[in-house]
Write an enzyme that holds these catalytic residues in place. Structure first.
Site, mmCIF file in Angstrom:
data_model
loop_
_atom_site.group_PDB
_atom_site.id
_atom_site.type_symbol
_atom_site.label_atom_id
_atom_site.label_comp_id
_atom_site.label_asym_id
_atom_site.label_seq_id
_atom_site.Cartn_x
_atom_site.Cartn_y
_atom_site.Cartn_z
ATOM 1 C CG ASP A 184 -16.833 -27.915 -6.942
ATOM 2 O OD1 ASP A 184 -17.489 -28.565 -7.764
ATOM 3 O OD2 ASP A 184 -17.207 -26.830 -6.458
ATOM 4 C CB ILE A 185 -14.821 -24.072 -10.182
ATOM 5 C CG1 ILE A 185 -13.773 -24.664 -11.119
ATOM 6 C CG2 ILE A 185 -14.794 -22.543 -10.265
ATOM 7 C CD1 ILE A 185 -13.975 -24.297 -12.575
ATOM 8 C CG ASN A 192 -21.904 -20.825 -15.447
ATOM 9 O OD1 ASN A 192 -21.030 -20.381 -16.185
ATOM 10 N ND2 ASN A 192 -22.010 -22.115 -15.161
ATOM 11 C CG HIS A 197 -24.419 -21.113 -19.200
ATOM 12 N ND1 HIS A 197 -24.161 -22.015 -18.189
ATOM 13 C CD2 HIS A 197 -25.684 -20.662 -18.980
ATOM 14 C CE1 HIS A 197 -25.213 -22.128 -17.401
ATOM 15 N NE2 HIS A 197 -26.164 -21.315 -17.862
ATOM 16 C CG ASP A 201 -18.941 -23.360 -21.749
ATOM 17 O OD1 ASP A 201 -19.272 -23.918 -20.686
ATOM 18 O OD2 ASP A 201 -19.642 -23.361 -22.776
ATOM 19 C CD GLU A 228 -19.688 -26.986 -10.607
ATOM 20 O OE1 GLU A 228 -20.339 -26.718 -9.587
ATOM 21 O OE2 GLU A 228 -20.217 -27.432 -11.641
#
Length: 317
Positions: A184-185, A192, A197, A201, A228
């Site tokens: 997971d980030i 964000n 966003h 992305d 994510e």
């Protein structure tokens, strides 16, 4: 992305695997001498053996004799087409039979083509190339349904199918351990909120590319698990091997050096949870649940780190 993926599919043709099935070894040797420079060639001398090779090795194409004792080529082809795991492998019959009813029987059995004996090397090579190209294009179109549109890695649908397939193959081949990593980030919502966003992305795309680059083996699978989160499936990999890969993933993302001032590290990082089971005891839901629990522990431990569950059945491998 599509053009690049199609080119990658087509450039693998020279490395395709072809299974030659004939009860006469001299015929196999003849075809092997024609194909060996351009393809990886597997061999089988009976229908039953051919079925086993298909299930174990998934060749890209099969060249098969019609007349064989016990289980002939027609019966073998029908059995291949009845097995959903190997049904898409194209079969070309190589036969000395020349009657119209024999030709019709080949088509009815599910063959894509047939070649008359004695084999003309030039004809054989061109027919193989044509049918491999068709298969690669079909595989490419099929794969589009399994690709995450944003990151270019596999999507959740493909991931779920792949884990089930890996477990089934591993049990059949009596392999040892299967490992999965969920990552997971860290603080991605804050990223964000800070950069927007579109930047989020782009960060997802860069992280996905780094993960794919860090997973060197062709059998390793990288997929977007959701939002994510990503998952990496590592066939035939024990805890030690999974830890090595996890460290490479942590380093690969850190080397991107994507600024993230809202974290204690000042850049985008990931946390990773891992789980390992023997193929004999592996269950998809158990693996993913254990890996997710370890991911939670990694986040509780300060993030930008790896935690893994120790397999209780490790002693059995």
């Amino acid at each position: 992305m599509s053009d690049v993926m199609l080119e990658r599919f087509l450039t693998t043709l020279g490395k395709a695997t072809i299974l030659v099935v004939d009860d006469q070894p001299i015929n196999i040797q003849l075809i092997f001498s024609i194909l060996a420079d351009d393809y990886h060639v597997l061999m089988a001398t009976s229908g039953q053996q051919a079925l086993q090779v298909c299930r174990d090795s998934m060749p890209d194409l099969i060249l098969m004799d019609v007349m064989m004792p016990e289980m002939d080529g027609l019966q073998t082809c029908q059995a291949i087409k009845a097995d959903k795991d190997i049904a898409t492998i194209p079969v070309i019959f190589v036969t000395g039979l020349q009657q119209q009813e024999n030709e019709d029987a080949c088509w009815q059995a599910g063959a894509v083509d047939f070649i008359q004996k004695p084999v003309n090397a030039n004809t054989l090579l061109h027919r193989i190339k044509a049918h491999l190209t068709l298969k690669q294009q079909a595989d490419f179109l099929h794969s589009l349904a399994y690709i995450d549109g944003l990151t270019g890695v596999f999507n959740r649908r493909y991931l779920d199918n792949s884990i089930d397939t890996q477990i089934a193959i591993g049990k059949r081949q009596q392999k040892a351990m299967l490992s999965v990593l969920i990552l997971d980030i860290d603080h991605f919502k804050l990223f964000n909120d800070k950069f927007g966003h579109l930047a989020g992305d782009e960060a997802l795309r860069k992280v996905a590319k780094a993960l794919k680059t860090a997973c060197c083996r062709p059998s390793d699978l990288v997929a977007r698990y959701g939002g994510e989160e990503f998952m990496v499936v590592l066939p035939n990999t024990d805890e030690e091997g999974a830890a090595v890969v996890a460290i490479k993933l942590l380093e690969a993302v850190a080397e991107l050096n994507i600024p993230h001032p809202k974290t204690e590290y000042g850049m985008v990082t990931i946390s990773i949870g891992g789980a390992t089971k023997t193929y004999a005891t592996a269950v998809k839901d158990t693996l993913t649940t254990q890996a997710d629990q370890q991911l939670y522990l990694a986040k509780q431990s300060g993030r930008n780190c790896f935690r893994q569950s120790i397999s209780a059945d490790k002693s059995t491998h």
